[in-house]
Design an enzyme around this catalytic site. Structure first.
Site, short mmCIF file in Angstrom:
data_model
loop_
_atom_site.label_atom_id
_atom_site.label_comp_id
_atom_site.label_asym_id
_atom_site.label_seq_id
_atom_site.Cartn_x
_atom_site.Cartn_y
_atom_site.Cartn_z
N GLU A 175 -11.11 -6.26 -19.99
CA GLU A 175 -10.59 -6.81 -21.24
C GLU A 175 -10.86 -8.30 -21.18
O GLU A 175 -10.31 -9.02 -20.35
CB GLU A 175 -9.10 -6.50 -21.37
CG GLU A 175 -8.52 -6.82 -22.73
CD GLU A 175 -7.96 -8.22 -22.78
OE1 GLU A 175 -8.69 -9.11 -23.28
OE2 GLU A 175 -6.85 -8.42 -22.33
N CYS A 205 -4.45 -13.02 -24.99
CA CYS A 205 -5.76 -12.52 -25.39
C CYS A 205 -5.76 -12.08 -26.85
O CYS A 205 -6.83 -11.93 -27.45
CB CYS A 205 -6.17 -11.36 -24.49
SG CYS A 205 -4.87 -10.15 -24.22
#
Length: 504
Positions: free
Chosen positions: A263, A300
């Protein structure tokens, strides 16, 4: 409960030295002396994980569920110390760390319930048809089985929920895969303390010693050795695009390539549609400012760009957002490296075609303040470098000429973790044009919310097309995350005594 922290590695159930020591760089308090592991320590941990898999990979779902719940209990028992150490190392507020610990333990308990229920096994059975013409059909049984030892990397921005016992570790252990964890040097004490909780749960529940290994390191050597190790069967990673892409390339270049579930972050666009912009643009601007600066922008899912239609309402949005951001004081960033990268990223934006409407500020004590830039739709489309993520509270307002250019901006996006629509009922037609584009770009699409905050639930997707993540079919949050660490095995005419317990 309070435990002494040694800076050692956990290998085969023992806390051991290995490698030259380094000093941590906490936000406050004294630094910690930490062992810097390398290829030798990684190899020892992986070898013990492979031995453990021969037992752990065949444990019952109930035994693994009890183990996961024991980890949660051991983490909670160290709660006060975890909060104190985490706060000193990262500068994150104590209340945030308390909440993150609750999320971490909640993930472990959720996976315990998930594997007890057993749906993830996707069990299938095609019974034998010995009399079928022209050819008989054999007896076929399918079940998902654990892949083997898994390597996992800690994230800087979530020292608990995306780190030592975070979602990747919980999913792998739930699946039946031993874990070798590469600790993050930004919070070595926090990482070690959670590793000690896992070690205590291993001993308490009688799991094999190598079920979980923990290797400290502040260099790339340990991470590269972990991904290259021939006994590692999959990797979970949360971090920067540069670091993740380098490790992904290693995973793909191995003699036996392995899945790399990275990720890598995103800019998470927010599209404020025209009627919503006029009706509640100021409130939306305030909400965006709050989302942008949550946790000093170190998420994120931070909403790094906002797409507006040029005009008076967009100008009002920009003014309100800057006013709201002016009220946000500089805050401590996770590490000196994070603050330095934020400084470089905002300096690049300030020197680009974008116009600075709120300049960035990074103080010597690694405190960062929000920054905002504006750019025309034409310039955004002509300068793809503007779409590079700046990790921190930095945002860009894109002033599109019209609805057609808004669609062009959406089509030009790279893969994202999230995409958000701020819309009213009168914007439905415009939204219907955007959604088919955005669902090809993002793993999660939101309406009238902001993307910071990822619910841990069955239906959550935290992932997306590259470069948001390296595998668009996976999620690192929610129960579907277990699919990354299992694979289907078909048993043809196998005697019942040889089948896994889950097929009995």
């Amino acid at each position: 409960m309070t435990e002494a922290l040694t800076g050692q590695h956990l290998i085969n159930g023992q806390w051991v030295d290995g490698g030259a020591p380094f000093q941590s760089d906490p936000a406050s308090g004294d630094p910690m002396t930490v062992q810097c592991g390398g290829a030798a320590e990684v190899d020892a941990a992986v070898q013990s994980a492979e031995i453990a898999f021969a037992t752990y990979g065949w444990t019952s779902r109930e035994d693994r569920a009890v183990f996961l719940e024991a980890i949660a209990e051991e983490i909670d028992a160290r709660g006060a110390q975890l909060t104190a150490v985490g706060h000193a190392e990262t500068g994150l507020p104590e209340a945030r760390l308390d909440g993150e610990r609750g999320r971490t333990c909640g993930q472990l308990r959720l996976f315990a319930a998930h594997i007890r229920e057993g749906t993830y096994l996707d069990r299938r059975h095609d019974g034998a048809l010995p009399d079928r013409a022209p050819l008989p059909r054999p007896d076929l049984k399918l079940v998902q089985r654990p892949v083997g030892p898994v390597g996992i990397f800690g994230a800087s921005n979530f020292p608990l929920a995306f780190s030592t016992a975070g979602g990747d570790t919980a999913a792998a252990l739930a699946a039946g895969c031993p874990v070798v964890f590469k600790g993050h040097p930004g919070h070595p004490g926090t990482g070690e303390l959670v590793a000690r909780a896992i070690d205590a749960a291993i001993k308490r529940t009688g799991m094999p010693a190598g079920t979980f290994g923990f290797v400290h390191s502040n260099t790339n050597a340990a991470g590269e050795a972990l991904v290259r190790h021939p006994l590692i069967c999959a990797v979970g990673f949360t971090g920067s695009y540069g670091g993740g892409k380098a490790l992904f390339d290693i995973a793909m270049s191995r003699p036996e390539p392995i899945p790399f579930f990275g990720e890598l972050g995103a800019i998470n666009p927010v599209f404020v549609l025209d009627n919503a912009l006029v009706a509640r643009g100021d409130d939306t601007a305030k909400g965006w400012a709050a989302s942008l600066t949550m946790g000093v922008g170190q998420f994120c899912t931070n909403p790094g760009i906002v797409v507006l239609t040029d005009g008076d309402a967009a100008e009002s949005f920009a003014k309100t957002a800057v006013t709201a951001l002016d009220q946000v004081a500089p805050q401590v960033m996770l590490t000196q490296g994070t603050a330095a990268a934020y400084d470089r990223g905002t300096e690049a934006l300030a020197n680009s075609v974008a116009t600075t409407i709120k300049p960035a500020e990074v103080a010597d004590n690694r405190c960062g303040a929000p920054a905002v830039y504006r750019v025309s739709g034409d310039d955004w489309l002509a300068h793809p470098e503007l779409a590079h993520e700046v990790f921190g509270p930095s945002g860009i307002l894109i002033f599109a000429k019209d609805a057609e250019q808004r669609l062009a901006i959406a089509r030009g996006l790279a893969g994202q973790l999230t995409a958000t629509l701020q819309m009213d009922d009168a914007d439905l037609d415009a939204a219907q044009q955007l959604v088919p584009i955005l669902e090809r770009k993002a793993g999660r699409i939101l309406a009238n919310a902001f993307p910071t905050g990822v619910e841990v639930a069955d239906a959550m997707v935290h992932g997306g097309p590259f470069p948001a993540s390296t595998n668009f079919g996976a999620t690192s949050v929610g129960t579907m995350a277990i699919r990354r660490f299992v694979r289907p095995v078909c048993y043809q005419d196998i005697p019942s005594a040889l089948l896994p317990d889950d097929l009995q």
